[in-house]
Each structure stands twice: as structure tokens, then as C-alpha cells.
Design an enzyme around this catalytic site. Structure first.
Site, mmCIF file in Angstrom:
data_model
loop_
_atom_site.group_PDB
_atom_site.id
_atom_site.type_symbol
_atom_site.label_atom_id
_atom_site.label_comp_id
_atom_site.label_asym_id
_atom_site.label_seq_id
_atom_site.Cartn_x
_atom_site.Cartn_y
_atom_site.Cartn_z
ATOM 1 N N GLY A 145 0.803 -1.222 0.000
ATOM 2 C CA GLY A 145 0.000 0.000 0.000
ATOM 3 C C GLY A 145 0.837 1.274 0.000
ATOM 4 O O GLY A 145 0.351 2.347 -0.347
ATOM 5 N N GLY A 276 10.404 -6.299 5.445
ATOM 6 C CA GLY A 276 11.065 -6.467 4.153
ATOM 7 C C GLY A 276 12.552 -6.723 4.233
ATOM 8 O O GLY A 276 13.209 -6.859 3.200
ATOM 9 N N GLY A 279 13.266 -10.603 3.279
ATOM 10 C CA GLY A 279 12.702 -11.102 2.035
ATOM 11 C C GLY A 279 11.330 -10.496 1.823
ATOM 12 O O GLY A 279 10.981 -9.493 2.449
ATOM 13 N N VAL A 280 10.573 -11.130 0.968
ATOM 14 C CA VAL A 280 9.267 -10.605 0.571
ATOM 15 C C VAL A 280 8.184 -11.604 0.979
ATOM 16 O O VAL A 280 8.197 -12.757 0.538
ATOM 17 C CB VAL A 280 9.208 -10.366 -0.952
ATOM 18 C CG1 VAL A 280 7.848 -9.819 -1.362
ATOM 19 C CG2 VAL A 280 10.324 -9.426 -1.392
ATOM 20 N N ARG A 401 -4.827 15.715 6.957
ATOM 21 C CA ARG A 401 -3.431 16.156 7.015
ATOM 22 C C ARG A 401 -3.070 17.056 5.833
ATOM 23 O O ARG A 401 -2.382 18.054 6.004
ATOM 24 C CB ARG A 401 -2.488 14.961 7.087
ATOM 25 C CG ARG A 401 -1.073 15.405 7.416
ATOM 26 C CD ARG A 401 -0.259 14.268 7.941
ATOM 27 N NE ARG A 401 -0.428 13.116 7.065
ATOM 28 C CZ ARG A 401 0.388 12.075 7.060
ATOM 29 N NH1 ARG A 401 1.415 12.050 7.880
ATOM 30 N NH2 ARG A 401 0.190 11.065 6.254
ATOM 31 N N TYR A 462 -1.664 6.834 21.599
ATOM 32 C CA TYR A 462 -1.523 7.394 20.253
ATOM 33 C C TYR A 462 -1.605 8.905 20.378
ATOM 34 O O TYR A 462 -2.595 9.446 20.879
ATOM 35 C CB TYR A 462 -2.656 6.864 19.374
ATOM 36 C CG TYR A 462 -2.494 7.128 17.893
ATOM 37 C CD1 TYR A 462 -1.902 6.187 17.062
ATOM 38 C CD2 TYR A 462 -2.958 8.312 17.319
ATOM 39 C CE1 TYR A 462 -1.771 6.403 15.696
ATOM 40 C CE2 TYR A 462 -2.833 8.542 15.954
ATOM 41 C CZ TYR A 462 -2.242 7.583 15.146
ATOM 42 O OH TYR A 462 -2.120 7.794 13.803
#
Lengths: 540, 540
Positions: A145, A276, A279-280, A401, A462
Site C-alpha cells: 500500500g 522487508g 525477504g518478501v 493532514r 496514540y
């Protein structure tokens, strides 16, 4: 207050808040439904006229450093149409969505653009591309994404012939739905919205709805240990993953013979969060749930954050747990409510949201039992309206934002997690670190905080920070972020609850796991990626 | 049927089934309360007079191969009184409690006896002993309860100057109880019974009650991913651990800044299940719960195992989950019930047990809701009597093995776990593998099976095998076990749900995680244990 007062949740209603057109950098979300500057934020605006900065699609990028001969061998694997060095695609794959990332893009800085973007169509193609990158010393950054807010998509290119962005978007199949075991095997390139649509067509849902849902992808969820807004009910993504496939330069790792096992260390939990660097991830087998047939979201007012936190702790430890459970502090409560008067005559106090999903009887019992606990802890019930308002607007936060940055308002978020016994002190010290640093920079901020993920032993915090632009917003934020990181680590808390490490949290992460921990990660990386091509500079 | 019909659970009543005197090898449990041969087992007996075999305390062990000079430097660390080469202690620390282990001990085979036993008093002493072992190439096996049934306590001594058993029993403190976060930090040498007693004195429980509870230790729970009989309510041990400290030859790894985090891979899950091969777990921070004030255990009859499994799956996927949830197959049901007639007029059918613990309202609601699901799935309620009978006898199973072996009956257990969609087929093929192999050996067995751990996506299967002794029970069992392992792996299931890998499951484990997985484990081991002294030959 009865569950039936909530609308039955359907696949259709789930997606009303989602974009109908693909996002284009640098702006978040549906171009047909942009965000608008909230009234409360106008006080911080430093510009009369909005300034969106440079249009990155018109910025020139430096020539690709990956030799044409190497691109040709990669094209032999994936097809020539699935590798591009076009500037527009390279810019679209430049960095992620942190505020510093956006500020750099608005300033026309595309220095981190990958040298090429490849779109493999299968696990085997990913494995072959990895082998070619190792052979030709090309750094590889996996991309689903692209919503990283921690610098996870900007590998360190030093020592490499170039950077190849591996975008998994073509790998977007629902491979298998096991309705008996209630698991789905998903290709990692599925967007979150694609996965939910495919599952909803069969009557199921992942139940994973982070604020980045409009843009995020399945592989990114897994690689970064994403947590969704319904984590109390459905768990974190790292708790949903029962199996996975990882393509590494040294071969494929296939994990997940059973939900739980005593067969050695749980290597799934080594791959989850590896961002990552090992690897993937090409596929995951995840838990799924029937689409809920009933839901009820309601609001509650607490006199103070600490009183609300105590109530959330009671629900987390003694139950019943709602599907969604959140508590905003006084500042966030006051700013986020369209009509703060609804909180009981004045704008003071803290808003909590409880959301229950399931079948009718289950929702009813859990809601009533939780309501008794909340009332016992001093909460005032506010009814379904604030709950529904939160639910329908829950993916809109990131839309704000861009208009804030247009107006010259620095806005960014950060998050952490600790044990319950240290939560109040952690909120105090991080809030102070952010406030003091930005005030010292001449840009006094608003600092808001909420709890949105609870566990038996602790909870996340948060923070959202908004401040007027100073002379150098990038430097101002870097100082504030550094001070917050120091406060988090001084409190012994984790540097991230669900945003991951990337490059931005690397030093604090090393402090968190210590020298032996870093050596273990390095040893695993050397074993599966001896040339160090996988997302170099991220995590370690 | 009301929760109040159950007796309030207290620390006192918890321990009624536990030994009052420390176990002594080779026999399990309280010497003052030995097991007795069940009537049903007399059919398999091959001896008229029980034969307990050789008394291992009288067997001569070979001289310790650890040089006196090396022992002296270790004694400098721990104190001379905390290192021994006495034969009795070495025999007490020889291997674990699998049936092959017991058969070898009964035959006077103590060839795996460690060369010395050391009793460190602190994490720092453990770390110092590890460093000395690395310096002098001495293999080290960590030891808490010594209840391994997979060969996890018999390291491969080839290439080493000797084997040192590191018994953590002196490290038995409750280090900290965080009542707000509901966590306890326990030294790894605490016996399970010590931990429960210390917590009960403060009003808390771990809720972890494996069948090995009478003998097991906290460090062993963590190192082997133990699962207790109340796993549906309190989780597996690897789910309870929020933090841990690992002493390795290369330094200390301290993990657990928060219950959950996105700060990279979850290294706790790499240490859990490492079975002493990466170092010595010296402390864990675990979730605790208030001692329940209400409980209700009841029995249910299903027409078939598949019907019962379907009901358990519904509870695991849609709730509500009991604290304890089990289902015995027809053979186990018939053999384990004192009065099979209670199952509705004949001995057919399958017994399920549901147990609920918590407060009165919670127990009542969960029980009633679960009862509705079970009834809907065709279960016949049997009331509290079979539930209470199971609860009060739940630690007695291991007591039966010694009298069975005395009578010349081979008896052993094994377990696996898979996804729900493969569970029925797995039970069929493993049962057939065990039955066919032992029948071919001339010792036709009884094979019983139960489900005792359920998850959203799958469940465990636990097999108990009993057969008359043939000429070579060790060889007969080895063949049966090998056939079962092959059947498990052919079905794609995990080689172990909670017994761990040890030496006995090593080959199947490698098949399960594949070459890349093995290389990852090896790489981590090389990083923290470059001399390979930590429990060599176990796991990898």
C-alpha cells in the site's frame, strides 16, 4: 441502546468511507472526496491561502542507475510490461506517508525515488527477482500500500547499484478460503479493500481496519505488525496470521502447519515485523470471521483520562471486551467533537467509544455487561450518536493532514505501548516532551492522546500533534520526535505499537532489544539475505 | 447446573491432587500416594507380579569427565555446595519422563547421566557458568522440572569434555507482582506448584495446569511452549509470557517492553520453544489472574467424535469459550469412566468436559450460552459429576504409567495439532499408523484420542497408546512412534502441540520448517552460542 438500534453491518456499508478512485501522491484518499480544514485547526493556520506545494508528478527524477542489461533480465522474468522506469511511477513509489515524507515531496525532493518499479505476478517471479537483485547488488524494497509513516520504504542505497521497488499489486488473489477452519489465504499484494471485498462476497471479514485501510495492503500489514481499530475484538494482524510464505534470496520459507504449536520457536513471529529486511512476504493465511449481523457503537464520558483508563483496564482484564474500545484525552475530545456540549454541558471530560459486533445475543450481552462496568467506573452514557459518528468517520482522519499542511500547520502522529502500571506516567512524559520541544522551537503545539488498543497487561497511547509552521518544520518535527522517542525509551515502553520501526525508529529499536537482540536479527538476515539487498537500512 | 453448585476455588483445593513429597525417579508423583493399576488395564498385563525394574539409585554411573580443575572454577562461581558429582543426583537428572526414558532407567541404563549438576543462585551465576562451559567446551543442559517426554534433557555429548546439568531450583523467587498490569515476574527455577502457591498468597493464579503440573517448572514451561488444561480460558504458556530474560554465552537478552508491539520481529517467540539451545531462560514476566471465585465443570455426551468436534469448533469460533474444553473419543471415554453406564445406558458415545472459572455472573452466562450451543449440536448433558470427577483427577493420569509398566504394559502418549478442516482425517491416519504398527509387532494396542486444546482455526489431538509388552518394548514403540510421526507430517500437521521437539521429534521438525527454517535457527544459535554448548543435539 438495544443492539437492534444499530444497523446491520454489510459489506456495502463497510466501504462507504473508502475511496472510489486510487490515491495519488502526495495526497491521501479519494481525489473525488478530499479532506477539508476543520474549524478548530484554523487557529493554527499560518497561511491565508492554502499552498499544496510542488506537484510531484511534474518533478524530474535522476536517471535510473539500474543498467538496461539488468532491467532486461528482470523483464525476462516478469514481462517487459511489468517493469518501468517512468518518472511518474518512480515518484508514486517514493517513500511513504509520514509528514516528513509529505513535506519533502511538497518541496519537490524526490531523491529517494526507486530506480525502477517491478510488478511480479507470482511467488516464483518474486523469488527470481530476488535472486537477480542479489546477483547484481540491487537493493529491493517490497511495496504493497505504500502507507509507511516510519521511513520503511526508503532503503539505504549506499553500496548498491540501484534501488528496485517491488510492487506486489498484481498478486491480489484470494488463494483459498477454508470455511471450516475459518482461514483465508491471501496473496500479499491485495489491498485491504480488495481483501475485504473478496471475503465479503463469501460472507466473511478479516476484521482488520487500521486508519490506513483506504490505502494499505496485506503484505504491509504483515511486515509491519499492523493493528486495526477493532483489535479488541479481532486481534492485531500479527495475531491473525496462521501461516505465511516468505521469498528470500536463499529460498522460500513456508510456515504454518497449525494455529499453535510447540515445534520450536514460532518463526512466523520472526517474519512478522521484519519489514522487508528478510525477504518478501508473498502470501498469508489469516483468520476470518463471518460478517457480523449486529453492531452497537456508543459513547461514554469520563471526568478524566485516568478514570477512563481505569475503566478500559477493567474491561481488558475482567471482560467483556468490546470489538472497538477507545478513550480520547481532554484535548482530543474537545477538538474532535463537532458539538462538545454533548459531553454533558461543557467541553471538559474525555470521550470513550465502545463498539460491539457479532450476533444479536452476543452484542446485547457484551454491551450490557460492559455498560455495567463503565457505569461502575463513573462513566456517563452518551448513547449511540457519538459512537456512530466515530464509526462512520473513522477512516477520515488521514484526509485532514493535506489541508492542514496546505494551511501551514504541522501535523503528525506517533504511538507507543506499555504496561498498565506505567501508562499514566508515559502519557505525561511524552506529552511534555512534545510540548516543550515544539514550544522551544517557537511553535507551541496542541498535543492530543488516545488509547485505542488494550490488552490484559497494557495499552497503546496514540499522540496527534499540531503546531503552526515555523521556519523549518522538518527540523522542528525532528527535534520533537527525538524528544518523544527519548521519553518513551526512558519510560521503558516500546518505541512503536503498530507503526513499525522503519528508519525513523531504528536507534530506539536497538536500544529496546539490546545488543544481543540486534545481533540475532543481523544473524537471521545474514542467513537468508547474505548480500544484504532486502530493504537495507530499515530496522537494522 | 447453577455456578453456585460448584465449590469456590481456593489455593488449598487447587493443590489437593499434588504431591506432598518431592518426586524421585523413575516414578511419577507423590511417593506417599502412588498410582494403582486400573481394572481396564489388567487385560493388557503381561505379568502376574509387578516388576518395577532396577532401582536406579543403586546403579553405578561412569566417572565424571569434567576435570576437577574445571569443576573448581565453577564452584568458585556458585559455591562448592552447589555443584555435585554424586551418583544419586546425576541419576536424578538423567533424561526425562518419556516411556523410553523410563524403560531405559528400569533397565539400569544411566549412560546419559550428566557429569555434574550445578545449582546456580542467580542470573549472573548462570551467565558465568555459561561462559565457563564455553571456555572449557562443556555441554550444558538447563533443568527445571525434568519432565520432558521428548528427549529434551539428553544432549549429544560428542565433541564435548562433558555434560553439565544446570538445575535452576534455587532460583525460585517471585521477583515482582504488578497487580495493576496483572503480571508476575518469576524466576525460571520455580516449580509450578511453588509459583501457584506464591501467587495464591497474593490472590492470583497463572491458570496454567498441564498434566505435568506436579513436577514441571516455570523455565521448562517457557522453553517448551507448554499448554495447560485450562488453555481455552487462560491461553498457552507462550501466550502468557510478556517478557523474559535469557542468559546466552554471548550476553543477556532482555525482552518485553510491552504486551504487544510493532518493534520488529517478536523475539520473545524466538526464545519460547528454543528448548535450551540458545541459552538459559532465567526469568519470565507472565500474565496472572485473580483466583476465580466461581467454577462449574460439567460433562456432556456426544454420539460420535465428529459430532463433538463440530461442537467444540463452534465454541472456539463463535464462543463463548469455556476455561476448559475437552472431548474424548469412544475408546478413551469407555476406559476412563469409572461407570460407563452414566453415558446414557451404554458405554458408547464420547464424553466432553466443559469447565468454567471466573466470577459468578461470568461463569453463569458463559455456561448457559455454551450449553445452548452444545445442546444445539446434539450433546446430552450429564451434569456436574463427570466434570468434577475429571477436575479432581486431572493430575492423576501420569501416576498410572508406573504401575502399567510394572505390569508389563507399554503405555505412552503423543500429540499433534492441525486446522479444523484436517482434524478428522488426521485422527484416522495417526490412529491407524499406531494400531497397524503395534499389531504388526505382535502387540495389538488400545489407541485413545482426545481434543484438549482448541483455537479459532484448529485443535490439538492427544493420543494415548497401551499395548502388552512384546520382546522389545523400546523397539516396538520406536516403530510405532516413527509411523505416527510420518502420518502427522504427511497430513501437513505439526509434529507437536505442547510436548516440544527435543531429540525425538528433530527430523520431523526439520521437515516441518524446511531448510530455510533450519538455517535460520542455526544462524541464531551460532550468534548467541558460537561454541554450540547449549543443549547440543536438541531441536537442531
Amino acid at each position: 441502546m438495544s443492539p437492534t438500534s444499530g444497523t446491520a453491518d454489510t459489506a456495502g456499508s463497510r466501504e462507504t468511507a473508502l475511496p472510489t478512485v486510487a490515491m495519488r501522491r502526495p495526497r491521501w484518499g479519494d481525489p473525488n472526496d478530499p479532506g477539508h480544514l476543520p474549524d478548530a485547526a484554523r487557529l493554527l493556520a499560518t497561511r491565508d491561502e492554502p499552498d499544496p506545494g510542488v506537484d510531484p508528478t511534474g518533478v524530474e527524477v535522476s536517471p535510473s542507475t539500474i543498467p538496461a542489461a539488468v532491467r532486461a533480465v528482470i523483464e525476462n522474468v516478469v514481462g517487459a510490461e511489468n517493469l518501468t522506469v517512468a518518472a511518474a511511477e518512480r515518484v508514486q513509489h517514493t517513500r511513504g506517508f509520514s509528514t516528513p515524507d509529505l513535506l519533502r515531496l511538497r518541496a519537490g525532493d524526490v531523491t529517494d525515488a526507486p530506480d525502477a518499479v517491478v510488478f511480479p505476478g507470482s511467488h516464483d517471479e518474486v523469488a527470481a527477482v530476488l535472486a537477480l537483485c542479489a546477483e547484481h547488488r540491487i537493493a529491493l524494497v517490497p511495496f504493497t500500500g505504500g502507507t509507511s509513516v516510519v521511513g520503511g520504504l526508503a532503503p539505504d542505497r549506499r553500496g548498491f547499484a540501484g534501488v528496485l521497488c517491488l510492487d506486489l499489486r498484481r498478486m491480489n488473489r484470494l488463494i483459498e478460503l477454508d470455511e471450516v477452519s475459518r482461514t483465508a489465504t491471501l496473496e500479499a499484494g491485495m489491498r485491504a479493500t480488495e481483501a475485504e471485498s473478496a471475503l465479503a462476497a463469501r460472507g466473511f471479514t478479516l476484521g482488520h481496519f487500521p486508519q490506513s485501510y483506504a490505502g494499505a495492503g496485506i503484505g504491509g500489514y504483515a511486515a509491519t505488525r499492523s493493528a486495526g481499530q477493532s483489535s479488541a475484538g479481532y486481534g492485531r494482524f500479527d495475531e491473525m496470521v496462521e501461516g505465511l510464505t516468505l521469498a528470500t534470496p536463499r529460498g522460500t520459507l513456508t510456515l504454518g502447519t497449525a494455529p499453535k504449536s510447540a515445534a520450536g520457536p514460532d518463526l512466523r513471529q520472526l517474519v512478522l515485523g521484519s519489514e522487508g529486511t528478510l525477504g518478501v512476504i508473498t502470501a498469508v493465511r489469516v483468520r476470518v470471521h463471518p460478517v457480523p449481523t449486529a453492531r452497537l457503537f456508543t459513547g461514554w464520558r469520563f471526568e478524566s483520562f485516568d478514570a477512563g483508563a481505569h475503566a478500559l483496564r477493567r474491561l481488558a482484564q475482567d471482560g467483556p471486551l468490546p470489538t472497538v474500545l477507545r478513550l480520547s484525552d481532554e484535548t482530543e475530545t474537545a477538538l474532535n467533537l463537532a458539538d462538545p456540549g454533548k459531553l454533558g454541558g461543557d467541553a471538559s471530560g474525555c470521550l470513550a467509544i465502545t463498539g460491539f459486533e457479532g450476533n444479536d445475543a452476543d452484542v446485547r450481552w457484551r454491551h450490557d455487561a460492559a455498560a455495567a462496568v463503565l457505569t461502575d467506573c463513573g462513566a456517563t452514557p452518551l448513547g449511540p450518536e457519538p459512537g456512530e459518528a466515530w464509526r462512520t468517520g473513522r477512516f477520515r482522519g488521514p484526509y485532514l493532514r493535506d489541508p492542514l499542511l496546505d494551511a501551514g500547520v504541522l501535523v503528525e502522529t506517533l504511538e507507543t505501548v506499555t504496561f498498565w502500571s506505567g501508562l499514566a506516567e508515559l502519557r505525561t512524559t511524552v506529552t511534555a516532551a512534545l510540548t516543550d520541544t515544539l514550544t522551544a522551537s517557537g511553535t507551541p503545539p496542541l498535543v492530543m492522546c488516545h488509547i485505542s488498543h488494550v490488552y490484559h497487561s497494557g495499552a497503546s497511547l496514540y499522540f496527534t500533534v499540531a503546531a503552526p509552521f515555523g521556519d523549518d518544520p522538518l527540523a522542528d518535527w525532528a527535534a520533537a520526535k527525538s524528544a518523544a522517542n527519548s521519553a518513551i525509551r526512558a519510560a521503558g515502553a516500546s518505541i512503536t505499537h503498530h507503526h513499525a520501526v522503519g528508519r525513523d525508529h531504528r536507534d530506539a529499536y536497538h536500544d529496546e532489544i539490546g545488543a544481543v537482540g540486534v545481533e540475532i536479527i543481523n544473524a537471521v538476515k545474514r542467513a537468508v539475505d547474505p548480500d544484504g539487498i532486502c530493504n537495507p537500512g530499515i530496522l537494522i
